[in-house]
Design a protein around this motif. Structure first.
Motif, PDB file in Angstrom:
ATOM      1  N   UNK A 182       0.875  -1.471   0.041  1.00  0.00           N
ATOM      2  CA  UNK A 182       0.170   0.021  -0.144  1.00  0.00           C
ATOM      3  C   UNK A 182       0.556   1.350   0.116  1.00  0.00           C
ATOM      4  N   UNK A 183       2.106   1.330   0.627  1.00  0.00           N
ATOM      5  CA  UNK A 183       3.007   2.498   0.448  1.00  0.00           C
ATOM      6  C   UNK A 183       4.078   1.983  -0.004  1.00  0.00           C
ATOM      7  N   UNK A 184       4.846   3.023  -0.259  1.00  0.00           N
ATOM      8  CA  UNK A 184       6.308   3.039  -1.039  1.00  0.00           C
ATOM      9  C   UNK A 184       7.137   4.229  -0.453  1.00  0.00           C
ATOM     10  N   UNK A 185       8.261   3.838  -0.148  1.00  0.00           N
ATOM     11  CA  UNK A 185       9.190   5.257   0.299  1.00  0.00           C
ATOM     12  C   UNK A 185      10.549   4.855   0.226  1.00  0.00           C
ATOM     13  N   UNK A 186      11.359   5.859   0.261  1.00  0.00           N
ATOM     14  CA  UNK A 186      13.006   5.728   0.081  1.00  0.00           C
ATOM     15  C   UNK A 186      13.638   6.166   1.514  1.00  0.00           C
ATOM     16  N   UNK A 187      14.529   5.629   2.111  1.00  0.00           N
ATOM     17  CA  UNK A 187      15.295   5.955   3.004  1.00  0.00           C
ATOM     18  C   UNK A 187      16.760   6.633   2.786  1.00  0.00           C
ATOM     19  N   UNK A 226      14.898   1.235  -0.506  1.00  0.00           N
ATOM     20  CA  UNK A 226      13.435   1.361  -0.729  1.00  0.00           C
ATOM     21  C   UNK A 226      12.785   0.851   0.319  1.00  0.00           C
ATOM     22  N   UNK A 227      11.355   1.246   0.694  1.00  0.00           N
ATOM     23  CA  UNK A 227      10.932   0.439   1.593  1.00  0.00           C
ATOM     24  C   UNK A 227       9.467   0.534   1.553  1.00  0.00           C
ATOM     25  N   UNK A 228       8.693  -0.612   1.894  1.00  0.00           N
ATOM     26  CA  UNK A 228       7.265  -0.590   1.644  1.00  0.00           C
ATOM     27  C   UNK A 228       6.643  -1.590   2.661  1.00  0.00           C
ATOM     28  N   UNK A 229       5.256  -1.786   2.552  1.00  0.00           N
ATOM     29  CA  UNK A 229       4.635  -2.952   3.679  1.00  0.00           C
ATOM     30  C   UNK A 229       4.535  -4.114   2.495  1.00  0.00           C
ATOM     31  N   UNK A 230       4.495  -5.129   2.985  1.00  0.00           N
ATOM     32  CA  UNK A 230       4.213  -6.491   1.975  1.00  0.00           C
ATOM     33  C   UNK A 230       3.614  -7.380   2.722  1.00  0.00           C
ATOM     34  N   UNK A 231       2.326  -7.492   2.481  1.00  0.00           N
ATOM     35  CA  UNK A 231       1.267  -8.457   3.189  1.00  0.00           C
ATOM     36  C   UNK A 231       1.308  -8.324   4.817  1.00  0.00           C
ATOM     37  N   UNK A 232       1.417  -7.007   5.124  1.00  0.00           N
ATOM     38  CA  UNK A 232       1.293  -6.820   6.396  1.00  0.00           C
ATOM     39  C   UNK A 232       2.823  -6.564   7.126  1.00  0.00           C
ATOM     40  N   UNK A 233       3.712  -6.911   6.393  1.00  0.00           N
ATOM     41  CA  UNK A 233       5.208  -6.773   7.024  1.00  0.00           C
ATOM     42  C   UNK A 233       5.846  -5.615   6.404  1.00  0.00           C
ATOM     43  N   UNK A 234       6.838  -5.022   7.104  1.00  0.00           N
ATOM     44  CA  UNK A 234       7.548  -3.795   6.345  1.00  0.00           C
ATOM     45  C   UNK A 234       8.776  -4.356   5.891  1.00  0.00           C
TER      46      UNK A 234
END
Length: 507
Positions: free
Chosen positions: A308-313, A317-325
Motif C-alpha cells: 500500500x505504501x512505498x518510500x525511500x530511506x 526502498x521500503x514498503x509494506x508487503x502482506x502486512x510486514x515492512x
C-alpha cells in the motif's frame, strides 16, 4: 541461439540448501526447479542466490554459467557488480558518522563544498546530505548519467557539472533517481574522516563484516578471480558479452563488486540490529536512520502486489508487503542486475545476483520468495512478468531488424564530409564525427572506449549502432539548413538515461 539456450539450462552449484528448520514448501520443494526454469525462460546465463532466515543462511547456491565461452559455472563465490546496492553502504556510513557526531545528515552540502553549485540558486543554498540521499533535487531519473557513467570525468568534475542539470520538478517535491547525488553525499565522508569513500567503507563495514571477497571499486575488475562476465541480449535478442563498467568516479552510487556469500553477511547484520557474530558493526541508531522514510513515493495500493505504501530511506526502498515492512534495493550495471531485500519482522533476507541485464527474473524470484515466507497465495511471478517482457522484446528486436534492413547503400542528402566535424553538448562536451569508408563514425570524447557507427538508411535517417551493445541501437537524424548540418541528437539505452542529447555542430 539454440546453443545459448542450452547453456542457460546448465546448472551447477558447490553449495547446497542447508535447512536448519522447516522452510515454506515452495522453498524446500520447488525453489530449485523454479530457478532452473527461470534461467531457461529468461535466457539468463547465470544467477547466484542467498536466503538468510532466523540468523542462518538457509540457501546459498549458484546456477548456470559465469562465462559462456569457458563454461565456468556460477557458485556462491562468483563475483558480480552489485551496482546501486552500493547505495545503502553509503547511506549507512553517513548515518554512522551522524550518530558519532562527526556530521549531521541535515548539514548543508555547501558546508563541506563551499563552491558547490546547482542549477537553481535556492536549491544550492538549501540542499543537505539527506536531500542528496533522498534524490530530492527535482531532476529526472538518471538525468546526466550518460555524461557521468563509464566516462573519464573525475568525481569533482561530475560534481561541477551538476549545475547544468536543469530540474523538471520542484526541489523536495519529486523523486528523480540521482546517481551524482549519491556521489556528492559520499564525498562528504572524506571531508569529515580524511579517508576517501572506498577506504572508509572498507575499514568500517567490509572488513569488520569479514566480506573478504568484496571490493569497493571496479578498478581491476576484469582480473578478479571468480568474476562473472557481463551479458546483454537487448535490442538484437542475441546474447552478447560486454566490457566491464568502470564507474569509480561514481563509486558511492554503485561501484561495489561482491558475491552472495559476502552479501549474506551484510544482510545478516541488517537483521541483527547492526550486529554480526555477536559484534556490533553498525550502531542500531544508524540503521534506524537509514530506514526512516526520507522520501514518500506512493501511498496507493498496488493491484499486483500486497502493498500500500512505498518510500525511500538513505539508500534503500521500503514498503509494506502482506502486512510486514520490507526494505530492498536493486542494482543495474551493463551486463548485471541484482537485488537485496530484508524483512526484519520475519528475520528474513534475500539477495539475487545475475549476469544478463535484459531480464526481470531476478525481481520475479525475489517476489516469489517473499510470497512464500509471508503467506501470499501462490502466483507464478516469473510467468506473469515474462508475457509482457517477451512482447516488448519481440517488438524491440523487430524494430532493430527493420532498421538494419533499410541500410541498402543509398546516398544521404549531403556528401559524407558535410556531416564530419566537432559537435558540442553543454553538459556532455564534445563528440567527433568522421567519415569511415561508406559510413560515419562517432567518437564520444568523455568516454575512453565508446564509439558508434552511423549507416545511412533513408529519409535523412541513419542507423546508430554503439560498439558497446549495452548502449543500444537507434535511428538518428541530422538537422540541415541551407545545405549545412546544424545539429543531431543521440539516444542511449533507457537504463542509462531516458532523454536524448542534442549536439550542435561547431564551425
Amino acid at each position: 541461439m539454440k546453443r545459448l539456450l542450452l547453456l542457460a539450462l546448465f546448472i551447477f552449484s558447490t553449495a547446497t540448501f542447508t535447512f536448519g528448520q522447516q522452510q515454506p514448501p515452495f522453498i524446500e520443494n520447488n525453489l530449485d526447479a523454479y530457478i532452473k526454469q527461470g534461467l531457461k525462460d529468461w535466457n539468463l546465463p547465470g544467477l547466484a542466490i542467498a536466503i538468510v532466515k532466523d540468523g542462518k543462511t538457509v540457501v546459498m547456491k549458484g546456477y548456470g554459467l559465469a562465462d559462456i565461452k569457458t563454461q565456468t559455472p556460477v557458485d556462491e563465490n562468483t563475483l558480480f557488480m552489485i551496482a546501486s546496492n552500493s547505495k545503502l553502504f553509503t547511506g549507512t556510513a553517513l548515518a554512522q558518522l551522524d550518530v558519532d557526531k562527526k556530521l549531521s545528515l541535515d548539514d548543508k552540502i555547501t558546508k563541506y563544498f563551499p563552491g558547490y553549485t546547482l542549477y537553481d540558486a535556492n536549491t544550492t543554498a538549501l540542499v543537505t546530505i539527506k536531500d542528496l540521499l533522498g534524490h530530492h533535487l527535482g531532476t529526472k531519473t538518471f538525468q546526466g548519467d550518460f555524461t557521468f557513467w563509464n566516462t573519464t570525468l573525475s568525481r569533482q568534475q561530475i560534481m561541477d557539472k551538476m549545475k547544468l542539470l536543469k530540474p523538471s520538478m520542484e526541489f523536495r517535491q519529486g523523486f528523480g533517481y540521482c546517481n551524482s547525488c549519491f556521489l556528492t553525499a559520499g564525498q562528504v565522508i572524506e571531508q569529515v574522516t580524511g579517508k576517501p569513500w572506498e577506504t572508509y567503507v572498507q575499514d568500517s563495514i567490509l572488513t569488520p563484516l569479514g566480506m573478504s571477497n568484496t571490493y569497493p571499486l571496479t578498478l581491476g575488475i576484469a582480473g578478479r578471480k571468480g568474476i562473472s562476465e557481463p551479458y546483454t541480449n537487448a535490442f538484437t535478442g542475441t546474447m552478447t558479452e560486454l566490457p566491464y563498467d568502470q564507474v569509480d568516479n561514481l563509486a558511492p552510487a554503485g561501484s561495489i563488486v561482491s558475491n552472495v556469500k559476502d552479501v549474506a553477511k551484510w544482510l545478516t547484520m541488517q537483521l541483527d540490529s547492526g550486529k554480526f557474530e555477536g559484534k556490533q558493526i553498525i550502531q542500531w541508531k544508524a540503521l534506524q536512520k537509514t530506514r526512516d522514510q526520507n522520501t514518500i513515493l506512493s501511498s496507493r495500493a498496488s493491484s499486483t502486489y500486497p502493498t500500500h505504501f512505498r518510500g525511500y530511506g538513505l539508500g534503500v526502498f521500503e514498503s509494506d508487503y502482506n502486512g510486514k515492512q520490507i526494505f530492498w534495493h536493486t542494482g543495474g550495471a551493463n551486463g548485471f542486475v541484482t537485488n537485496t531485500c530484508f524483512v526484519p519482522e520475519e528475520n528474513l533476507a534475500i539477495t539475487i545476483l545475475t549476469n544478463n541485464d535484459n531480464q526481470s527474473f531476478f525481481e520475479a524470484l525475489r517476489y516469489q520468495i517473499l510470497d512464500a515466507y509471508l503467506g501470499v497465495k501462490f502466483t507464478d511471478r516469473s510467468q506473469a512478468m515474462l508475457k509482457e517482457f517477451n512482447k516488448e522484446q519481440a517488438e524491440t528486436v523487430k524494430k532493430t531488424n527493420n532498421m538494419r534492413a533499410r541500410v541498402k547503400g543509398k546516398q544521404p542528402e549531403l556528401p559524407l564530409t558535410a556531416y564530419a566535424g566537432q559537435y558540442q553538448n553543454t553538459l556532455y562536451g564534445n563528440i567527433e564525427i568522421s567519415v569511415d569508408k561508406k559510413d560515419l563514425l562517432i567518437k564520444f570524447n568523455q568516454h575512453k572506449f565508446l564509439t558508434a557507427t552511423l549507416q545511412y538508411m533513408d529519409n535523412n535517417e541513419w542507423l546508430l549502432t554503439y560498439n558497446n551493445a549495452a548502449f543500444g541501437i537507434f535511428p538518428l537524424k541530422f538537422k540541415i539548413q541551407n545545405n549545412k548540418v546544424i545539429s543531431t541528437e543521440t539516444k542511449v539505452n533507457d537504463g542509462l538515461e531516458y532523454d536524448p542529447y542534442l549536439f550542435v555542430k561547431q564551425n
